[in-house]
Design a protein around this motif. Structure first.
Motif, PDB file in Angstrom:
ATOM      1  N   ASN A 172      29.420 -23.584  48.477  1.00  0.00           N
ATOM      2  CA  ASN A 172      30.832 -23.557  48.776  1.00  0.00           C
ATOM      3  C   ASN A 172      31.274 -22.128  49.004  1.00  0.00           C
ATOM      4  O   ASN A 172      30.703 -21.220  48.426  1.00  0.00           O
ATOM      5  N   THR A 181      37.235 -22.092  44.919  1.00  0.00           N
ATOM      6  CA  THR A 181      36.587 -22.497  46.154  1.00  0.00           C
ATOM      7  C   THR A 181      37.629 -22.447  47.269  1.00  0.00           C
ATOM      8  O   THR A 181      38.782 -22.746  47.030  1.00  0.00           O
ATOM      9  N   GLU A 356      32.337 -29.796  43.557  1.00  0.00           N
ATOM     10  CA  GLU A 356      33.736 -29.931  43.949  1.00  0.00           C
ATOM     11  C   GLU A 356      33.963 -31.317  44.529  1.00  0.00           C
ATOM     12  O   GLU A 356      33.029 -31.986  44.951  1.00  0.00           O
ATOM     13  N   PRO A 398      36.392 -29.827  51.262  1.00  0.00           N
ATOM     14  CA  PRO A 398      36.466 -29.610  49.820  1.00  0.00           C
ATOM     15  C   PRO A 398      37.929 -29.510  49.406  1.00  0.00           C
ATOM     16  O   PRO A 398      38.652 -28.643  49.910  1.00  0.00           O
ATOM     17  N   SER A 400      39.216 -29.654  46.015  1.00  0.00           N
ATOM     18  CA  SER A 400      39.585 -29.191  44.665  1.00  0.00           C
ATOM     19  C   SER A 400      39.606 -27.670  44.599  1.00  0.00           C
ATOM     20  O   SER A 400      38.829 -26.998  45.255  1.00  0.00           O
ATOM     21  N   ARG A 402      40.225 -24.258  41.815  1.00  0.00           N
ATOM     22  CA  ARG A 402      40.280 -23.843  40.410  1.00  0.00           C
ATOM     23  C   ARG A 402      41.478 -22.929  40.194  1.00  0.00           C
ATOM     24  O   ARG A 402      41.328 -21.758  39.884  1.00  0.00           O
ATOM     25  N   ARG A 454      41.505 -28.939  37.466  1.00  0.00           N
ATOM     26  CA  ARG A 454      41.681 -28.365  38.799  1.00  0.00           C
ATOM     27  C   ARG A 454      42.885 -28.944  39.541  1.00  0.00           C
ATOM     28  O   ARG A 454      43.426 -29.980  39.176  1.00  0.00           O
TER      29      ARG A 454
END
Length: 772
Positions: A172, A181, A356, A398, A400, A402, A454
RNA sequence: GGGCUCAUAGUCCAGGUCGGUUAUGACGUCGCCCUUACACGGCGAAGAUCCGGGGUUCAAAUCCCCGUGGGCCCA
């Protein structure tokens, strides 16, 4: 005759009064009917001060879309929203309060972000209102509201249940400064200086060695193979042989791959997990087992052996020293390398395998392409941006992140067996602080859960804006009336994100396209053509400009300076000089305000001529308005009003309008034509400059707002452009002649009138004081 | 490396599809002028090798090809 308008110039202060009146009369209020025109207004993001002047120009033009649609008889739904999720406000808050997100209690950090957003938002709303944006401010929405986040989560839960979401451990793009990410769409490329290191690799069981050039020698521990181009004859003899990696002494195979470029470095490339996207593709294609060399903390992992714990940059310096001292270094070169960096934090990204959540998008590309084809783009050329992007999609999205300030991913995991549980849609969930609404794990029956920490990628929120404004899932009747929306106005740079993700999500959720038209605007650049940014210090604050010069001046500048779809330069002085046109319009109106508005009159040749030019103007404006291209009407109206109507016709008709040496009938023809022309100009201009046109309209023509009027239609009068040319040339000739003879403009002169202008003879004689 | 796009006076820009008089308009500059809508004005003037090279054509800013240079996007 006293003019009804006495002031000599348009006073922008009057805009405030007009604004209040509009608000009081609620003239832009929307009630859904059969034929609605829904605008999927971009919710601006409050990322800092000042708000971008290009954005102010952008929203002015979006308002012109609304007003154009209203005047063409459409029932316009023009929602206003503010986008409040995401990284920029977190960075802004960290900087403002000198704190770090991860070292601050989450709830407290969120409150600080919210306060910052409220401040910035207030300024944006103020600017939008002052610009005369005719949207629905009383019900403006926020993408971080409970209601909006409920929609984001509900649509996620829906897709989860449909099996469109999955968890995967994949390389990622990782921005270790913001600790999250990021999607491919959030990566930009910058040319940065770096060292290209030429290393010596031994061929096993021989005395030979090959040279390998790399900008990432610290990833040597993650090297899994060496590739050369199959046509590169220098290496033919080594294909299939084992090569010993320096420092680590690991053996890897040398093989061929077409992606190795013969002319770059030595032509041999080491493939590591992961130096760049090409490495990712190669690991996948050659089914290599990855080695995680860089951790989530942005430091080298145990796999890096003696370099563990160092930051990649430090490790690079150290390994270069070691390569040199151990005799593995051939040479190093300073080069400029196109480096992928995070758009937000501006730091080179690392490619790190991480777990993720992904939303499936690859299988939708075909459908989205078809929807894209069905959507009318304004301008048409920008459809290409979407199509190019669709061509390049090769992994799922992707979703999600953080981070803290975003919509929470509504998932709880069973503490015992880790099974993920998703709650019922229709509510806003905060798994990081709330108890799981599900009592027992459906797999192991345990009653303890851990909440997901997340948040979603912000495009997960903004990509459902057309669903939110149309009350998807909440009010079916309303939804059916206003969805799909009519138009999505937005900037060029977020076609591959906002526009694409909206198509994807709305298609997945409704099976339909979210709008029939997409309207794409270019970037606002500074006066030298550079992108404006706070760091460069070339940003212009729109608020003082609008306060000083007024919204209409700003709006007319925006329309007359920005060719739709192209990038534009912002220059304060240019904006200021636009004011002159409004001044002209004001004074033309002031002159006309001394004459009564009459319903008809006997038209002479001059009147018929200007009305034919006016009709031509109507057609020209329609061409622009039909395409929501305001550049065309703005330029055409200015040209007509100033250089034909004011400069020539008014001068020709002036004496007649005063009735000096003309009959009453002749006089009425002039007065009728003057008013017909001006009232038409006002209506044509109303979508662009709503304030001054409203003011003049109400003084001269009607107590009902000009914004409640229908746009004028062409009567298909034939244009007499050759006559226009002859008239303007003749007038110029007279003015020049008087000048060269040192005569004042009111002095008499003897000049022959050309044959073609004989029908205009009486007006021309009175205008120039011509002798027989 | 690929895609999109742009290149016209000191500045911004029109024209380009569909080749044809003197290349549009605005800003700025200069000169003259208070002429009863406007000095936030009027009139006038100066200012352009239409990025370079080649081709098609009687004729190219415009069409075609090859470059050069910007901006944006993608790899």
């Amino acid at each position: 005759m006293d003019p009804k308008i006495s002031e000599k110039a348009w006073n922008p202060e009057l805009e405030k009064e007009i604004l209040n009146q509009w608000q009081k009369e609620k003239i832009y209020e929307f009630t859904p009917q059969e034929d609605n025109f829904t605008i999927d207004t971009p919710p601006p993001y409050p990322s800092g001060r000042p708000w971008h002047i290009g954005a102010a120009a952008h929203y002015s033009q979006i308002d012109m879309i609304a007003r154009t649609a209203r005047m063409s008889g459409k029932n316009v739904y023009f929602p206003i929203g503010i986008d409040r999720n995401g990284l920029p406000v977190e960075l802004y808050t960290e900087k403002k309060h000198r704190i770090r997100m991860r070292e601050t209690e989450r709830g407290e950090f969120l409150n600080l972000c919210r306060d910052a957003l409220d401040d910035l938002e207030a300024e944006m709303i103020l600017i939008m209102k002052n610009l005369g944006i005719s949207g629905d401010f009383t019900n403006y929405y926020r993408t971080d509201s409970e209601e909006y986040r409920t929609l984001t989560q509900s649509t996620f839960i829906d897709l989860w249940k449909k099996g469109q979401v999955y968890l995967a451990n994949r390389p990622n793009n990782y921005d270790w400064v913001s600790g999250t990410t990021i999607a491919d769409a959030e990566i930009i490329y910058e040319d940065l200086p770096t060292k290209l290191v030429y290393m010596k690799f031994k061929i096993k069981d021989t005395e030979k060695e090959i040279i390998i050039a790399s900008t990432r020698p610290e990833l040597i521990c993650a090297c899994k193979t060496i590739i050369v181009n199959p046509e590169d004859e220098r290496y033919t003899q080594y294909i299939g042989k084992k090569v010993i990696v320096p420092i680590t002494n690991v053996e890897v195979e040398l093989r061929t791959h077409h992606s190795a470029k013969q002319e770059f470095g030595s032509g041999a490339v080491m493939v590591c997990s992961y130096g760049d996207q090409n490495d990712v593709a190669l690991f996948r294609e050659l089914e290599l087992e990855e080695i995680v060399a860089i951790g989530l903390d942005g430091r080298m992992t145990e796999a890096a052996g003696e370099y563990a714990g160092l930051k990649p940059k430090q490790a690079r310096t150290k390994i270069i020293e070691d390569l040199e001292s151990r005799g593995f270094l051939e040479k190093k070169e300073d080069i400029i390398h196109r480096t992928p960096v995070s758009e937000r934090s501006k730091i080179p990204i690392e490619i790190i395998p991480m777990e993720e959540y992904y939303l499936k998008q690859k299988e939708s590309v075909k459908k989205i392409k078809k929807l894209g084809q069905e959507i009318t783009f304004h301008p048409a050329m920008h459809k290409q941006i979407l199509m190019n992007w669709l061509e390049s999609i090769n992994i799922d999205w992707p979703i999600s992140r953080r981070r803290f300030y975003g919509t929470e991913i509504p998932i709880w995991y069973c503490k015992n067996c880790s099974e993920p549980h998703v709650p019922e849609p229709g509510k806003y969930y905060k798994p990081w602080s709330e108890k799981c609404p599900i009592t027992n794990c459906n797999k192991c029956d345990s009653s303890e859960f851990i909440g997901e920490e997340r948040t979603f990628d912000t495009w997960m929120d903004s990509s459902v804006s057309p669903l939110f404004v149309s009350k998807f899932g909440k009010d079916d009747k309303f939804f059916n009336m206003v969805y799909p929306a009519s138009i999505r106005p937005q900037a060029k740079d977020i076609v591959r994100t906002w526009l694409y993700y909206t198509l994807l999500r709305c298609e997945q959720l409704t099976g339909e396209k979210p709008w029939s038209d997409a309207w794409i605007m270019g970037y606002g650049l500074d006066e030298k053509g550079m992108k404006m940014s706070k760091s460069k210090g070339n940003a212009i604050d729109p608020l003082p400009v609008i306060e000083k010069l007024g919204a209409d001046t700003f709006r007319f500048w925006s329309a007359s300076e920005i060719n739709h779809g192209y990038d534009f330069r912002c220059n304060e002085q240019k904006i200021e000089s636009t004011r002159k046109f409004l001044s002209k319009l004001w004074n033309v109106s002031r002159f006309l305000s001394s004459f009564p508005v009459i319903k008809s009159g006997t038209l002479n040749a001059s009147d018929k001529w200007i009305l034919s030019e006016l009709d031509n103007l109507i057609k020209e404006c329609k061409k622009g308005y039909d395409d929501y291209n305001f550049f065309i009407p703005a330029i055409a109206i200015r040209e007509f009003t100033w250089n034909i109507f004011a400069a020539h016709y008014i001068e020709m008709a002036k004496a007649r309008a005063y009735g000096i040496e003309f009959s009453d009938e002749e006089r009425d023809g002039a007065i009728f034509t003057l008013h017909k022309t001006l009232s038409t100009i006002l209506k044509l201009l109303a979508p662009i400059t709503p304030f001054i046109t409203e003011y003049l309209w109400k003084i001269l023509y009607s107590s009902e707002s000009i914004h409640k009027q229908r746009q004028v239609e062409s009567e298909n009068v034939e244009v007499q452009s050759n006559i226009t040319k002859e008239i303007t040339e003749f007038n110029s000739k007279v003015w020049n002649e008087k000048k060269s003879q040192n005569l004042s403009l009111k002095d008499s002169i003897k000049i022959e009138i050309p044959e073609n202008l004989k029908p205009f003879i009486k007006d021309l004689k009175s205008m120039h004081n011509l002798l027989d």
